[in-house]
Design a protein around this motif. Structure first.
Motif, PDB file in Angstrom:
ATOM      1  N   ARG A  42       0.831  -1.216   0.000  1.00 14.72           N
ATOM      2  CA  ARG A  42       0.000   0.000   0.000  1.00 14.72           C
ATOM      3  C   ARG A  42       0.863   1.262   0.000  1.00 14.72           C
ATOM      4  N   LEU A  43       1.890   1.265   0.843  1.00 12.73           N
ATOM      5  CA  LEU A  43       2.738   2.456   0.935  1.00 12.73           C
ATOM      6  C   LEU A  43       3.534   2.675  -0.348  1.00 12.73           C
ATOM      7  N   THR A  44       3.998   1.599  -0.950  1.00 15.64           N
ATOM      8  CA  THR A  44       4.744   1.720  -2.205  1.00 15.64           C
ATOM      9  C   THR A  44       3.857   2.274  -3.311  1.00 15.64           C
ATOM     10  N   GLU A  45       2.614   1.783  -3.385  1.00 17.14           N
ATOM     11  CA  GLU A  45       1.671   2.295  -4.386  1.00 17.14           C
ATOM     12  C   GLU A  45       1.375   3.774  -4.152  1.00 17.14           C
ATOM     13  N   LEU A  46       1.227   4.142  -2.885  1.00 14.04           N
ATOM     14  CA  LEU A  46       0.948   5.544  -2.556  1.00 14.04           C
ATOM     15  C   LEU A  46       2.113   6.437  -2.955  1.00 14.04           C
ATOM     16  N   LEU A  47       3.314   5.971  -2.691  1.00  9.77           N
ATOM     17  CA  LEU A  47       4.514   6.755  -3.003  1.00  9.77           C
ATOM     18  C   LEU A  47       4.691   6.912  -4.507  1.00  9.77           C
ATOM     19  N   ASP A  48       4.313   5.873  -5.257  1.00 10.43           N
ATOM     20  CA  ASP A  48       4.503   5.890  -6.711  1.00 10.43           C
ATOM     21  C   ASP A  48       3.345   6.545  -7.457  1.00 10.43           C
ATOM     22  N   ASP A  49       2.277   6.852  -6.758  1.00  6.98           N
ATOM     23  CA  ASP A  49       1.097   7.439  -7.399  1.00  6.98           C
ATOM     24  C   ASP A  49       1.357   8.912  -7.735  1.00  6.98           C
ATOM     25  N   PRO A  50       1.368   9.257  -9.027  1.00  5.90           N
ATOM     26  CA  PRO A  50       1.660  10.656  -9.408  1.00  5.90           C
ATOM     27  C   PRO A  50       0.567  11.628  -8.983  1.00  5.90           C
ATOM     28  N   GLU A  51      -0.603  11.107  -8.634  1.00  6.72           N
ATOM     29  CA  GLU A  51      -1.713  11.984  -8.253  1.00  6.72           C
ATOM     30  C   GLU A  51      -1.866  12.106  -6.727  1.00  6.72           C
ATOM     31  N   SER A  52      -0.935  11.535  -5.990  1.00  3.40           N
ATOM     32  CA  SER A  52      -1.073  11.556  -4.523  1.00  3.40           C
ATOM     33  C   SER A  52      -0.783  12.929  -3.922  1.00  3.40           C
ATOM     34  N   ASN A  53      -0.002  13.750  -4.621  1.00  6.22           N
ATOM     35  CA  ASN A  53       0.303  15.120  -4.164  1.00  6.22           C
ATOM     36  C   ASN A  53       0.838  15.149  -2.727  1.00  6.22           C
ATOM     37  N   LEU A  54       1.764  14.284  -2.444  1.00  2.39           N
ATOM     38  CA  LEU A  54       2.330  14.207  -1.097  1.00  2.39           C
ATOM     39  C   LEU A  54       3.352  15.310  -0.884  1.00  2.39           C
ATOM     40  N   SER A  55       3.342  15.866   0.303  1.00  2.00           N
ATOM     41  CA  SER A  55       4.363  16.853   0.645  1.00  2.00           C
ATOM     42  C   SER A  55       5.697  16.147   0.862  1.00  2.00           C
ATOM     43  N   PHE A  56       6.763  16.923   0.867  1.00  2.00           N
ATOM     44  CA  PHE A  56       8.097  16.353   1.098  1.00  2.00           C
ATOM     45  C   PHE A  56       8.155  15.653   2.450  1.00  2.00           C
ATOM     46  N   PHE A  57       7.526  16.271   3.454  1.00  2.00           N
ATOM     47  CA  PHE A  57       7.527  15.700   4.804  1.00  2.00           C
ATOM     48  C   PHE A  57       6.811  14.346   4.822  1.00  2.00           C
ATOM     49  N   LYS A  58       5.641  14.253   4.180  1.00  2.00           N
ATOM     50  CA  LYS A  58       4.889  13.006   4.161  1.00  2.00           C
ATOM     51  C   LYS A  58       5.629  11.917   3.375  1.00  2.00           C
ATOM     52  N   ARG A  59       6.252  12.321   2.263  1.00  2.00           N
ATOM     53  CA  ARG A  59       7.018  11.356   1.472  1.00  2.00           C
ATOM     54  C   ARG A  59       8.179  10.794   2.294  1.00  2.00           C
ATOM     55  N   SER A  60       8.789  11.641   3.101  1.00  2.00           N
ATOM     56  CA  SER A  60       9.906  11.202   3.942  1.00  2.00           C
ATOM     57  C   SER A  60       9.439  10.185   4.983  1.00  2.00           C
ATOM     58  N   ILE A  61       8.273  10.447   5.570  1.00  2.00           N
ATOM     59  CA  ILE A  61       7.717   9.526   6.567  1.00  2.00           C
ATOM     60  C   ILE A  61       7.388   8.179   5.913  1.00  2.00           C
ATOM     61  N   ILE A  62       6.783   8.225   4.724  1.00  2.00           N
ATOM     62  CA  ILE A  62       6.430   6.986   4.018  1.00  2.00           C
ATOM     63  C   ILE A  62       7.676   6.196   3.662  1.00  2.00           C
ATOM     64  N   LYS A  63       8.715   6.881   3.190  1.00  2.00           N
ATOM     65  CA  LYS A  63       9.968   6.196   2.843  1.00  2.00           C
ATOM     66  C   LYS A  63      10.592   5.539   4.070  1.00  2.00           C
ATOM     67  N   SER A  64      10.519   6.229   5.198  1.00  2.00           N
ATOM     68  CA  SER A  64      11.048   5.667   6.441  1.00  2.00           C
ATOM     69  C   SER A  64      10.274   4.419   6.841  1.00  2.00           C
TER      70      SER A  64
END
Length: 246
Positions: A42-64
């Motif tokens: 789920r997290l990988t799909e969210l990170l790779d979704d071009p329409e997710s519009n994640l902030s840098f902070f949220k992307r960092s948390i997901i990557k962690s």
């Protein structure tokens, strides 16, 4: 008569298959692995979704979080492979623990986890929990519940020898739990005892059993290398290969 023999043979084969499938040495990560894999997906799909519009902070948390999940899965797979290696090299020792009963005659489940070396405490590369149920002093327990034992092994070069060593502790402690708990309290639960030597007092029969299991495993490993021409690789190298594959 012929039909009866066929049925009897079928029942015998079924019972053998059933007994071998009731493995009581288990991967300590198995209870959560399905959820971990699902969360990683789920997290990988969210990170790779071009329409997710994640902030840098949220992307960092997901990557962690992805990294943590991948590490959990990697150590699950490492534990699977090392347990299988142990069973291949020393099937008789494996079977002794896989069919271990406590003094009440009930089967005990032994959970094994290979973990990062930094997670081990008191400078020990291998540990076995020691605890008994409140309502029955002959029944072992761990964080997995009654009639369970937890072994943790550092992912170091001699991991399989350490596992054999801890299996020896388990064999003695499970079958002599009430007596051993009293010995443990008298000999180890005081401030003057060096905690890194818990389980290895000169009069500790659990320690003697652990040393015996380890010595037997070393001899069997020598035979395995001689007959198969293979050596067991480093757990860290195996872990690296697992991570690379992931």
């Amino acid at each position: 008569m012929r039909l009866k023999k066929i049925i009897t043979l079928f029942v015998l084969i079924y019972c053998i298959a059933l007994s071998t499938s009731m493995a009581d040495i288990r991967n300590g990560y198995e209870s959560e692995i399905k959820g971990m894999r699902a969360s990683l997906e789920r997290l990988t799909e969210l990170l790779d979704d071009p329409e997710s519009n994640l902030s840098f902070f949220k992307r960092s948390i997901i990557k962690s979080n992805i990294y943590k999940l991948e590490e959990y899965i990697a150590y699950f797979e490492l534990t699977e492979k090392l347990i299988e290696q142990f069973r291949t090299i020393a099937p008789a020792l494996y079977l002794e623990i896989d069919t271990l009963n406590d003094p009440t005659g009930q089967r005990v489940t032994v959970y094994v986890k290979f973990v990062p070396e930094k997670e081990m405490q008191l400078a020990a590369d291998g540990t076995t929990n020691i605890d008994q149920c409140n309502d029955d002093k002959n029944v072992y327990q761990s964080e997995y519940g009654p009639r369970t034992v937890l072994i943790k092994i550092a992912s170091v070069a001699r991991s399989l020898s350490l596992l054999a060593h801890e299996f020896g502790h388990v064999k003695y402690q499970v079958t002599n739990l009430a007596e051993y708990i009293e010995y443990y309290r008298l000999n180890y639960l005081n401030d003057s005892f060096n905690s890194t030597y818990v389980g290895h007092n000169s009069t500790d029969r659990s320690g003697h059993a652990a040393a015996e299991f380890e010595n037997v495993f070393r001899r069997l490993y020598s035979v395995y290398k001689r007959t198969s021409g293979e050596e067991v690789g480093s757990p860290l190298a195996l872990l690296h290969a697992i991570r690379k594959h992931m």
